[in-house]
Design an enzyme around this catalytic site. Structure first.
Site, mmCIF file in Angstrom:
data_model
loop_
_atom_site.group_PDB
_atom_site.id
_atom_site.type_symbol
_atom_site.label_atom_id
_atom_site.label_comp_id
_atom_site.label_asym_id
_atom_site.label_seq_id
_atom_site.Cartn_x
_atom_site.Cartn_y
_atom_site.Cartn_z
ATOM 1 N N HIS A 393 0.817 -1.219 0.000
ATOM 2 C CA HIS A 393 0.000 0.000 0.000
ATOM 3 C C HIS A 393 0.850 1.268 0.000
ATOM 4 C CE1 HIS A 393 -3.791 1.861 -0.097
ATOM 5 N NE2 HIS A 393 -4.443 1.064 0.722
ATOM 6 N N ASP A 397 -2.089 2.130 -4.765
ATOM 7 C CA ASP A 397 -3.388 2.451 -4.180
ATOM 8 C C ASP A 397 -4.404 1.361 -4.519
ATOM 9 O OD1 ASP A 397 -2.409 4.801 -3.147
ATOM 10 O OD2 ASP A 397 -3.028 6.000 -4.876
#
Length: 420
Positions: A393, A397
Site C-alpha cells: 500500500h 493504491d
C-alpha cells in the site's frame, strides 16, 4: 598458499553452504575447474578453482555455512604434508542449521548478567549432551566462534559443567550479529519430534518473507474470472503446436502473458517502494514461484510482455525444471518486477501470497472450478478462476490495484487479446 574463499555468487548472498566437495585433499586442480558446489540463498552454484595447484587443505567441510570472503580451502604446490594441514572440524556451522549468537540472561548470586556467546547449533547441542558450560569454552572458529571440537576439547579437559539455571531465568536466541531480533530458543513441545535443519534457501526465504510482512503494509484484492473461453483457446493452441511438433502451453503460461500485457498497460503496478520514492520499472520481468525440495525458488521470465505465449511456455518449463534440479543460475532468479504464485494444480481455490520484496505486488492464482452462472434466463456451467493480488500500500493504491485486476480479467475472458 592461496586460499579458496567463499565467493559472492548472487547479489543478495551474505554467506554460503558448502554442499559437496568434488575434489579431495591431495587432488591436483586446474584454474577454472569445478571443485565444489555451493548452496546460496537462491540456488546450488558451481565453484571454480582460482589457481592451478594441489588441494592441500579443506577448511569448510560439506554442510558448513561460511560468510562471503572467508577461506574454505587452501591450494598449494603439493609439497606441504597433508597431515600437517588437515583441519579436524568445520568452524562455523552444523547439520542443525546456521551459526547463531545466543544471548543468555542468568542470575549469579541474585545479580543478572547478559553476555553474547557465539556458537554453532551443533556445538551448543553437544555442550548440553556433555554437560559442558558453553560460557567456559574458548572458541577457535572465525571471530572466536565456538565449534563442535572446541566443546569436545573442553569436555576432555574437564571443563566446568553447566550450572543449574534458577527458575525464572531466560535463554533466547537471535541470528548471528543481530542480538536485537530476539526469538525463543526453547520451543515447548510434547511427544517425540525430529529436528530438521532449514536449507540455506529456506532460511533466507523465512527472513525475507518476515521482513516483507513486517515492512510492507499488504492489502488484498480478489476477482473471479470466467476462463471457459481461455481453456478452449488453450486447446486450440495446443492442437496447433502438437501438429507442428512443439511443446504445449499451460494455463499458467497464458496467465503470465496476460499479466505481462496488463502490466505494460498499467505501469503503476510494475514498481518498487524505495523510501521517499517509487521506482517504476521499464522492463516487465515476471517471477514464477516454484516449489522445490530445498524451498521456494522464483525463476524470472524476462521481458515477458515481448515474448509469445509459446516462448513463455518454453522458458517457464525449462527454468521450472532446472529450479527443481537446483541447476538455475543466480541471474535467472534476479531482477523480477512482479511475481505469480499458482497453487491451482493442488486444488486450492483461493489464497493470499506474501509480496516478494523489493517488488510491490504478487498475484495468487487458484484452481478453476465449474460454477453455475446465469446467461440471460438460462443457467449454465462456466469455469471460474479466482486470483488475489497482494499489493504494497506504500506504492500502490487500492483503485490502481482494482483497475489492474479488471484488465487481467478482461484479457483472460477474451483470450485473443492476449496474443493480439
Amino acid at each position: 598458499m592461496p586460499d579458496i574463499i567463499m565467493p559472492r555468487l548472487s547479489d543478495t548472498m551474505e554467506d554460503g553452504v558448502v554442499s559437496v566437495w568434488l575434489k579431495k585433499v591431495g587432488d591436483p586442480i586446474a584454474r577454472g575447474e569445478i571443485v565444489a558446489e555451493i548452496e546460496t540463498d537462491k540456488a546450488l552454484m558451481e565453484l571454480e578453482a582460482y589457481d592451478d595447484g594441489v588441494l592441500e587443505r579443506i577448511i569448510a567441510e560439506a554442510g558448513v555455512r561460511v560468510p562471503i570472503g572467508e577461506p574454505i580451502a587452501v591450494v598449494g604446490d603439493g609439497t606441504t604434508p597433508v597431515a600437517a594441514q588437515s583441519v579436524p572440524s568445520t568452524p562455523a556451522v552444523s547439520d542443525l542449521g546456521s551459526t547463531t549468537a545466543v544471548v543468555e540472561t542468568r542470575r549469579d548470586e541474585g545479580v543478572p548478567r547478559t553476555q553474547v556467546v557465539k556458537a554453532s547449533p551443533l556445538a551448543r547441542k553437544i555442550a548440553r549432551e556433555l554437560d559442558v558450560d558453553i560460557d567456559a569454552v574458548v572458541g577457535t572458529g572465525p571471530g572466536g566462534r565456538i565449534t563442535k571440537v572446541d566443546v569436545q576439547a573442553a569436555h576432555s579437559a574437564g571443563a566446568v559443567v553447566t550450572p543449574a539455571v534458577p527458575s525464572g531465568d531466560v535463554s533466547v536466541v537471535a541470528p548471528s550479529g543481530d542480538v536485537s531480533a530476539v526469538a525463543p530458543q526453547e520451543v515447548p513441545v510434547s511427544g517425540d519430534f525430529e529436528e530438521v535443519a532449514l536449507t540455506n534457501i529456506q532460511r533466507v526465504s523465512a527472513t525475507r518473507l518476515t521482513e516483507s510482512k513486517q515492512q510492507a503494509p499488504h492489502f488484498y484484492v480478489t476477482i473471479a474470472i470466467d476462463v471457459t473461453e481461455l481453456f478452449a483457446f488453450r486447446e486450440r493452441i495446443n492442437a496447433t503446436l502438437t501438429a507442428a511438433g512443439d511443446g504445449k502451453v499451460s494455463v499458467n503460461d497464458l496467465l503470465v502473458k496476460a499479466v505481462a500485457v496488463a502490466l505494460a498497460k498499467n505501469r503503476a503496478i510494475n514498481v518498487s517502494f524505495a523510501g521517499d520514492k517509487v521506482l517504476r520499472h521499464k522492463g516487465i520481468h515476471i517471477g514464477i514461484a516454484v516449489a522445490t525440495p530445498v524451498g521456494l525458488l522464483v525463476p524470472v521470465i524476462r521481458d515477458a510482455d515481448r515474448l509469445s505465449v509459446s516462448e513463455i511456455a518454453t522458458d517457464s518449463r525449462d527454468k521450472a525444471t532446472r529450479a527443481r534440479d537446483r541447476k538455475l543460475r543466480a541471474p535467472e532468479m534476479s531482477g523480477g518486477t512482479f511475481t505469480i504464485s499458482n497453487l491451482g494444480m493442488f486444488g486450492i481455490e483461493q489464497f493470499t501470497a506474501v509480496i516478494n520484496a523489493p517488488e510491490a505486488a504478487i498475484l495468487a492464482v487458484g484452481a478453476a472450478a465449474d460454477e453455475l452462472r446465469l446467461d440471460g434466463d438460462e443457467v449454465v456451467v462456466r469455469k471460474i478462476l479466482r486470483v488475489t493480488l497482494s499489493a504494497d500500500h506504500r506504492a500502490i493504491d487500492g483503485a490502481v490495484a482494482a483497475q489492474f485486476l479488471a484488465q487481467v480479467k478482461e484479457l483472460l475472458e477474451n483470450p485473443l487479446r492476449i496474443v493480439a
